[in-house]
Write a protein that holds these residues in place. Sequence first.
Motif, PDB file in Angstrom:
ATOM      1  N   VAL A  54      17.632 -37.838 -43.764  1.00 21.42           N
ATOM      2  CA  VAL A  54      16.654 -38.098 -45.018  1.00 21.42           C
ATOM      3  C   VAL A  54      16.043 -39.447 -44.220  1.00 21.42           C
ATOM      4  CG1 VAL A  54      17.939 -39.800 -46.317  1.00 21.42           C
ATOM      5  CG2 VAL A  54      16.146 -38.117 -47.276  1.00 21.42           C
ATOM      6  N   ARG A  55      16.584 -40.142 -43.376  1.00 20.95           N
ATOM      7  CA  ARG A  55      15.700 -41.296 -42.977  1.00 20.95           C
ATOM      8  C   ARG A  55      14.575 -40.816 -42.042  1.00 20.95           C
ATOM      9  NH1 ARG A  55      18.904 -45.559 -40.304  1.00 20.95           N
ATOM     10  NH2 ARG A  55      20.841 -44.319 -40.555  1.00 20.95           N
ATOM     11  N   GLU A  56      14.990 -39.752 -41.159  1.00 28.09           N
ATOM     12  CA  GLU A  56      14.136 -39.356 -40.317  1.00 28.09           C
ATOM     13  C   GLU A  56      13.240 -38.236 -40.632  1.00 28.09           C
ATOM     14  OE1 GLU A  56      16.428 -38.546 -36.606  1.00 28.09           O
ATOM     15  OE2 GLU A  56      14.876 -37.156 -35.926  1.00 28.09           O
ATOM     16  N   ASN A  57      13.569 -37.610 -41.765  1.00 23.37           N
ATOM     17  CA  ASN A  57      12.558 -36.443 -42.219  1.00 23.37           C
ATOM     18  C   ASN A  57      11.868 -36.508 -43.649  1.00 23.37           C
ATOM     19  OD1 ASN A  57      13.104 -34.639 -39.899  1.00 23.37           O
ATOM     20  ND2 ASN A  57      15.032 -34.924 -40.420  1.00 23.37           N
ATOM     21  N   GLY A  58      12.502 -37.407 -44.265  1.00 21.69           N
ATOM     22  CA  GLY A  58      12.001 -37.747 -45.834  1.00 21.69           C
ATOM     23  C   GLY A  58      12.663 -36.849 -46.703  1.00 21.69           C
ATOM     24  N   SER A  59      12.469 -37.170 -47.849  1.00 20.71           N
ATOM     25  CA  SER A  59      13.076 -36.368 -49.044  1.00 20.71           C
ATOM     26  C   SER A  59      12.633 -34.960 -49.203  1.00 20.71           C
ATOM     27  CB  SER A  59      12.996 -37.178 -50.343  1.00 20.71           C
ATOM     28  OG  SER A  59      11.687 -37.655 -50.744  1.00 20.71           O
TER      29      SER A  59
END
Length: 596
Positions: free
Chosen positions: A353-358
Amino acid sequence: MIPKSFIQDLLNRLDIVDVVGRYVPLKKAGANFSACCPFHNEKSPSFTVSANKQFYHCFGCGVHGTAISFVMEHLGLGFVEAVEELAQSIGLAVPHETSSAGAIENKVAPDLYELMQTAARYYREQLKQSPIAIDYLKRRGVNGEVAARFGIGYAPEGWQNLRQVFSDYQTVSLLDTGLVIERADDSAEDAAEQSTARRYDRFRDRIMFPIVNPRGQVIGFGGRVLDKGTPKYLNSPETVLFEKGRELYGLYQAQKSIRANRMALVVEGYMDVVALAQHGIEYAVATLGTATTPFHIQKLLRLTDRIVFCFDGDAAGRKAAWRALENTLPQLVDGKQFGFLFLPSEHDPDSYVRENGSVAFDQLLREAMPLSEYLLSELSSQVDMRTQEGRNALLQRAQPLLTAITAPIAALLLRKELADLAGITQAELEALYGMRSIDLPKRRVTQKMASPAASNLRALLRCLLFQPDLVSLLPEDATAPDWLPADWETSGMETEAIATLIVWLKGNQEKVSTAAIIQHFQDTVYAPLLAKEQAEIMQWGDDFKAADEFQDVLQSLRKAQRKQQLQALHVKMHGAGMGGLNEQDRALYLQLLQRS
Ligand SMILES: [Zn+2]
């Protein structure tokens, strides 16, 4: 087992307006109180609490129940837990009838909760003073708001920091919380000195994640190292407060969001839960270093109908997913959904989620693999499906899994699919496994009775709910009262419900309240019917003359019954007069004529 009389007593002593009011702001609305429903999203209040009758009902989504069911639903507690919680709130001790197994209930000393609370406060304070720890959290993308939401803290370096926090560092209670450890060391001279030398803080130089129960009390901690160091994660040991297999990290914070989003996400680590919340996904919870247990699943199913498991993409994550599946199968309930989400092997939910977002994560969630698909694809990937030996192995491996399922529809569909996959028929599969073929639950016969009996019976039900002691107006020996149809056991839900209710009320020694009825019938087939009538009596004023209504309805039921019996007799008498009747019928006929 908690004695039934205690449940009634508890319901009598509680005030549901207080209980609900602790969690939901209630406004007076006529005789009742109302609020926006905590169980569904709404803008105008349709959640209504009756102070007189001690129950609640939502005219929007239909939830209903007593103070006990409210606490169960709202906090996601089991029945016994909810009763204990409520009893404690008014200073009652819950008596336990020893079951045949002689289970012993453990008593939690209340001061243990306080010690945990104090420690949590201390760790939070320490975080503010530790640039290294703050920097660590920032690098992981955790902001102050989310850190506060989860009460994240920091246990500084040093062996006996908690000595400054607790006036009595040597108390046994502190050992009972798991906050300190004692090491065997005999070098000291006397016992007291030994204990002083041996005792040290369990958590040192770690980011601290308080583990909170559904009531908001700290029951344990998870500690994570900042950089290197082992173990990477350290949990509180099992204590009287904390049982790993029963608790889920983040559940307290996630409850509301789980309800609102109608789903719960189960992940592996605290940082996954925290990182997801940081990205607006607030319905995630984590197991605490154990596999997903049946308790976890039951707990979540009380809050939502959909659970998605999302573990790390590595081998350990896959193993955890399979364990979750195994523990889910016996808990399957038709109508509930389970999904499995597999991340790319280099990721965990936190990093993903940090790399690709919610948004990307959300998309993955939507594509989560349904349980049945996961089960069959995992099993068939382990064998060579092109060969007979492979299909043979598949059938063998699937047997214990399929046998564990009791939900009829889920079981049926899986048997069909597995049989197809193995190239045999469902009947052959069942014969092979020694399974009975599935009896789907028969649709309940809810045919309307010849009116107006149904509406009369409903009115009667309402009166009894409103004022249970009206049951004393019925004849002493009425178990299946004579104005109920002779075949009341099969003639429709209303008759069956009212007959059952009357039997139960008559069997009660003490005075029964409306709430006690609702509580007793909560999980029975009659609950939906009673709920409808509960909604009706919400509208009745306190001065409603239920006794008059009750008598009127009884009379009209008797009249209807008389008419029906006369009609039947007239059919027999057709053309033959009294001569067409046998002795018994004749007596009845004369009796009915007199009763007019
Ligand atoms: Zn509602």
